[in-house]
Scaffold this motif. Structure first.
Motif, PDB file in Angstrom:
ATOM      1  N   ASP A   1     -40.629 -87.791  48.798  1.00  0.00           N
ATOM      2  CA  ASP A   1     -39.938 -88.873  49.499  1.00  0.00           C
ATOM      3  C   ASP A   1     -38.455 -88.948  49.170  1.00  0.00           C
ATOM      4  N   TYR A   2     -37.957 -87.949  48.436  1.00  0.00           N
ATOM      5  CA  TYR A   2     -36.537 -87.911  48.063  1.00  0.00           C
ATOM      6  C   TYR A   2     -36.130 -89.200  47.328  1.00  0.00           C
ATOM      7  N   LEU A   3     -36.943 -89.569  46.339  1.00  0.00           N
ATOM      8  CA  LEU A   3     -36.738 -90.808  45.591  1.00  0.00           C
ATOM      9  C   LEU A   3     -36.693 -90.524  44.091  1.00  0.00           C
ATOM     10  N   PRO A   4     -35.515 -90.251  43.546  1.00  0.00           N
ATOM     11  CA  PRO A   4     -35.408 -89.950  42.112  1.00  0.00           C
ATOM     12  C   PRO A   4     -35.880 -91.084  41.204  1.00  0.00           C
TER      13      PRO A   4
ATOM     14  N   LEU B   1     -29.907 -94.113  39.236  1.00  0.00           N
ATOM     15  CA  LEU B   1     -31.144 -93.481  39.675  1.00  0.00           C
ATOM     16  C   LEU B   1     -32.391 -94.317  39.400  1.00  0.00           C
ATOM     17  N   SER B   2     -32.289 -95.334  38.546  1.00  0.00           N
ATOM     18  CA  SER B   2     -33.497 -96.079  38.166  1.00  0.00           C
ATOM     19  C   SER B   2     -33.927 -97.102  39.206  1.00  0.00           C
ATOM     20  N   GLY B   3     -33.057 -97.403  40.153  1.00  0.00           N
ATOM     21  CA  GLY B   3     -33.446 -98.290  41.246  1.00  0.00           C
ATOM     22  C   GLY B   3     -33.688 -97.494  42.511  1.00  0.00           C
ATOM     23  N   ASN B   4     -34.422 -98.083  43.438  1.00  0.00           N
ATOM     24  CA  ASN B   4     -34.598 -97.415  44.725  1.00  0.00           C
ATOM     25  C   ASN B   4     -33.216 -97.158  45.318  1.00  0.00           C
ATOM     26  N   ARG B   5     -32.965 -95.926  45.756  1.00  0.00           N
ATOM     27  CA  ARG B   5     -31.617 -95.559  46.194  1.00  0.00           C
ATOM     28  C   ARG B   5     -31.125 -96.411  47.367  1.00  0.00           C
ATOM     29  N   THR B   6     -32.035 -97.000  48.138  1.00  0.00           N
ATOM     30  CA  THR B   6     -31.610 -97.792  49.290  1.00  0.00           C
ATOM     31  C   THR B   6     -31.060 -99.155  48.882  1.00  0.00           C
ATOM     32  N   SER B   7     -31.264 -99.537  47.625  1.00  0.00           N
ATOM     33  CA  SER B   7     -30.749-100.814  47.137  1.00  0.00           C
ATOM     34  C   SER B   7     -29.337-100.634  46.598  1.00  0.00           C
TER      35      SER B   7
ATOM     36  N   GLU C   1     -36.048 -79.946  59.508  1.00  0.00           N
ATOM     37  CA  GLU C   1     -36.109 -81.367  59.144  1.00  0.00           C
ATOM     38  C   GLU C   1     -34.704 -81.861  58.845  1.00  0.00           C
ATOM     39  N   PHE C   2     -34.243 -82.837  59.597  1.00  0.00           N
ATOM     40  CA  PHE C   2     -32.972 -83.509  59.299  1.00  0.00           C
ATOM     41  C   PHE C   2     -33.294 -84.835  58.628  1.00  0.00           C
ATOM     42  N   GLN C   3     -32.639 -85.121  57.535  1.00  0.00           N
ATOM     43  CA  GLN C   3     -32.935 -86.351  56.811  1.00  0.00           C
ATOM     44  C   GLN C   3     -31.648 -86.969  56.271  1.00  0.00           C
ATOM     45  N   HIS C   4     -31.411 -88.212  56.674  1.00  0.00           N
ATOM     46  CA  HIS C   4     -30.300 -88.966  56.089  1.00  0.00           C
ATOM     47  C   HIS C   4     -30.836 -89.670  54.843  1.00  0.00           C
ATOM     48  N   VAL C   5     -30.504 -89.134  53.682  1.00  0.00           N
ATOM     49  CA  VAL C   5     -30.940 -89.726  52.414  1.00  0.00           C
ATOM     50  C   VAL C   5     -29.916 -90.800  52.068  1.00  0.00           C
ATOM     51  N   GLN C   6     -30.153 -91.983  52.588  1.00  0.00           N
ATOM     52  CA  GLN C   6     -29.142 -93.022  52.482  1.00  0.00           C
ATOM     53  C   GLN C   6     -29.291 -93.860  51.220  1.00  0.00           C
TER      54      GLN C   6
ATOM     55  N   VAL D   1     -34.709 -81.635  41.160  1.00  0.00           N
ATOM     56  CA  VAL D   1     -36.144 -81.906  41.326  1.00  0.00           C
ATOM     57  C   VAL D   1     -36.786 -80.867  42.243  1.00  0.00           C
ATOM     58  N   LEU D   2     -36.150 -80.593  43.364  1.00  0.00           N
ATOM     59  CA  LEU D   2     -36.728 -79.643  44.316  1.00  0.00           C
ATOM     60  C   LEU D   2     -36.742 -78.228  43.752  1.00  0.00           C
ATOM     61  N   ARG D   3     -35.700 -77.846  43.030  1.00  0.00           N
ATOM     62  CA  ARG D   3     -35.694 -76.517  42.399  1.00  0.00           C
ATOM     63  C   ARG D   3     -36.782 -76.411  41.337  1.00  0.00           C
ATOM     64  N   ALA D   4     -37.021 -77.493  40.618  1.00  0.00           N
ATOM     65  CA  ALA D   4     -38.037 -77.472  39.567  1.00  0.00           C
ATOM     66  C   ALA D   4     -39.417 -77.169  40.126  1.00  0.00           C
ATOM     67  N   LEU D   5     -39.631 -77.489  41.387  1.00  0.00           N
ATOM     68  CA  LEU D   5     -40.928 -77.250  42.032  1.00  0.00           C
ATOM     69  C   LEU D   5     -40.969 -75.925  42.792  1.00  0.00           C
TER      70      LEU D   5
END
Length: 607
Positions: free
Chosen positions: A543-546, A462-468, A381-386, A150-154
């Motif tokens: 928001d790093y949310l696929p 990927l279809s659900g919020n990654r935090t779930s 920017e440090f980000q824990h993408v949990q 996603v980030l490379r695509a932009l």
């Protein structure tokens, strides 16, 4: 074109003029969002209440003032004000038709290139290479790969870094197993399989089944022997280092076929062993700068608040510090992670480091990031993408029937088999009902099942919020209805079939697109959804949310289904309408394919 950005640009001058505090204008414009109810419009602006409160006015009056101050444009219908000051906005058919026609010629399908591109390092996957990949590695790998794409695509520069576990106690287990339980013939014939067997066999010898603390104190003689083998490796013991060097190619080979099946391509795979020589220098520098101190023979760094609890009472109230050098001189994951931060900053100079690691490591990363900032890395920017755990349909940790950890290869095999079963049933049903289905060999069907099965696993994740938590349900994931990869892949194949049926070259709709006609509600709704693709991708990146991309795909697929049922394409009543609808179909196929590719999911042209 991003429709949301376009609307916010239209509103910006009027909102800026009405705002008492210019600093709040971006927040006001962020309140322009897609309408919850399409009957009210395409988008809705909900900032009038906040503006009115600051100005001491009534929200509907402020909303009407904003509408009156908008620039004259043919892009939108005259906005309407509803309720407590909501501004409803609807694009004109002429604007949508023109925008879709322009979209047809755009290879990027409207995706912008970032005006201020950043450099990202994404820490993903990170398996323990001494054993086969298991289900616990799935989410970091899939989510991390999607964010890379996603980030490379932009237009951002992205470094995918697989921080391999290749130096810890897991190798002590292999060393012990090799020295005491190896099958020489099996190792000579297939070192990958024999090492996997040895790892499992030695773990079964531990006193306590399911003991995952490979490094902690123990009275277990087998575990203690494994720890001693690890210590010898770290101390440079010639025999153990030579064996480690022998094991590593086979260990890495265990990973390759899984990454190939998942279509995950990682830029760098720098393991713990790579950073090991750097660790003494890290601790020395922390001590020299006063960022670490000795405590009971160990060296520790403060918690995220900068505190090292000194009393039992403080220890109860405060988060613990992190050890960077143990009393026996050994280093820890925190030390390695700090060395990794330094190396990445020196080598790639990123603007952001994203760690795609499960939520249970939240405290570790909180402490790590605070330490890195104190160490001088305070401009990144440090980000824990949990993310949550993978659970079964019973919402319990996903395991084998015998209670063991599920190997990833087995999970993918099961998904492919489930997809094949579902596909053959669907194929037979469509054929029995007289549908135009291609005659396919068993080999081709298996290839399709592999694409569909792997896609199902990835899309469900990927279809659900990654935090779930991610509920693994092979039957549900491979369903051809609902928000699944199979449904999207089938929609794509259906687009291809329309062109194949009459041997129509879709290329002409991209190089010299016909006029777009949006006379039917279903045509307009589909056009609007096609134009929202950039909006979804930019939101996912922000928001790093696929799952925002999968949500978009589901909305697109539903709009296409309504269009397909209500708007004949090949049998359209007029040639110009036929061409317009073919253009829409081609754009749907292209968009589905591109969106799925951003998620690392492949498509097939025949199903």
């Amino acid at each position: 074109m991003n429709l949301l950005t376009h609307l916010r640009t239209l509103f910006a001058p009027a909102v800026s003029a009405a705002a008492a505090d210019p600093a709040k204008v971006p927040d006001y414009l962020a309140a322009v969002k897609p309408a919850g109810n399409p009957d009210h419009g395409d988008y809705q602006a909900n900032f009038a209440m906040a503006l009115a409160k600051a100005a001491g006015k009534k929200p509907p009056d402020v909303a009407r003032e904003i509408v009156a101050a908008l620039p004259v444009t043919t892009d939108i219908e005259p906005p309407t004000v509803a309720g407590p000051g909501f501004i409803n906005v609807k694009f004109t058919p002429a604007f949508l038709a023109r925008a879709v026609r322009e979209l047809a010629t755009d290879e990027r399908l409207g995706l912008p290139v970032a005006a201020n591109p950043r450099t990202y390092v994404i820490d993903l996957s990170g398996p323990n290479v001494a054993k086969p990949l298991h289900v616990g590695h799935l989410r970091s790998t899939i989510i991390g790969d999607a964010l890379v794409r996603v980030l490379r695509a932009l237009g951002h520069t992205v470094v995918g870094d697989n921080h391999l576990g290749d130096w810890g106690t897991q190798f002590g287990i292999l060393l012990y197993g090799y020295k005491h339980h190896r099958d020489d013939a099996a190792f000579a014939a297939d070192p990958v399989r024999e090492l996997a067997r040895l790892y499992v066999a030695v773990r079964k010898l531990f006193k306590q089944a399911g003991d995952d603390d490979e490094e902690g104190p123990t009275d277990d003689p087998v575990k203690k022997a494994c720890q001693e083998e690890t210590a010898k490796l770290h101390a440079g013991d010639a025999e153990n280092v030579a064996l480690w060097q022998t094991f590593m190619p086979a260990c890495l080979e265990m990973l390759r076929p899984i990454y190939d099946r998942l279509d995950v391509k990682i830029d760098h795979a720098l393991g713990e062993s790579f950073y090991n020589p750097m660790l003494p220098g890290v601790v020395a520098d922390l001590l020299a700068k006063g960022l670490a101190r000795e405590s009971k023979g160990a060296v520790v760094i403060p918690n995220a608040k900068g505190v090292i609890p000194q009393t039992d009472e403080e220890a109860k109230k405060e988060e613990p510090p992190a050890i960077v050098r143990k009393r026996d001189g050994a280093f820890t994951y925190t030390t390695t992670d700090l060395a990794t931060v330094k190396y990445r900053m020196d080598t790639w100079k990123p603007d952001a480091m994203l760690y795609v690691v499960d939520a249970r490591q939240a405290l570790h990363f909180k402490t790590l990031f605070a330490a890195a900032r104190r160490w001088g890395y305070d401009r990144v920017e440090f980000q824990h993408v949990q993310f949550g755990s993978i659970v079964g349909k019973d919402k319990k940790p996903f395991q084998t029937r015998t209670g063991g950890v599920v190997e990833l290869s087995s999970l993918l095999d099961e998904a492919a088999e489930a997809a094949l079963t579902k596909y053959e049933a669907s194929y037979a049903d469509r054929k029995a009902h007289g549908h135009d289905v291609p005659e396919l060999t068993d080999a081709v069907k298996r290839d399709i099942a592999e694409v569909v099965g792997i896609g199902a696993v990835k899309y469900a994740d990927l279809s659900g919020n990654r935090t779930s938590d991610y509920v693994y349900d092979a039957d549900k994931m491979t369903a051809t209805e609902g928000n699944t990869a199979s449904y999207m892949q089938y929609a794509y194949a259906r687009c291809c079939a329309i062109f194949r049926r009459e041997n129509i070259d879709p290329g002409r709709f991209r190089t010299d697109p016909p006029a777009v006609i949006l006379g039917e509600p279903a045509e307009r709704a589909l056009a609007l959804q096609l134009l929202r693709f950039p909006e979804a991708v930019e939101a996912a990146a922000a928001d790093y949310l696929p799952h925002l991309v999968t949500g978009y795909l589901w909305d697109l697929a539903k709009a296409y289904s309504v269009f397909f049922e209500n708007c004949p394409v090949l049998k359209a009543p007029a040639p110009e309408l036929r061409d317009s609808r073919l253009l829409l179909v081609d754009l749907v196929g292209r968009t589905i394919r591109r969106a799925l590719d951003l998620l690392g999911i492949r498509v097939v042209e025949r199903m």
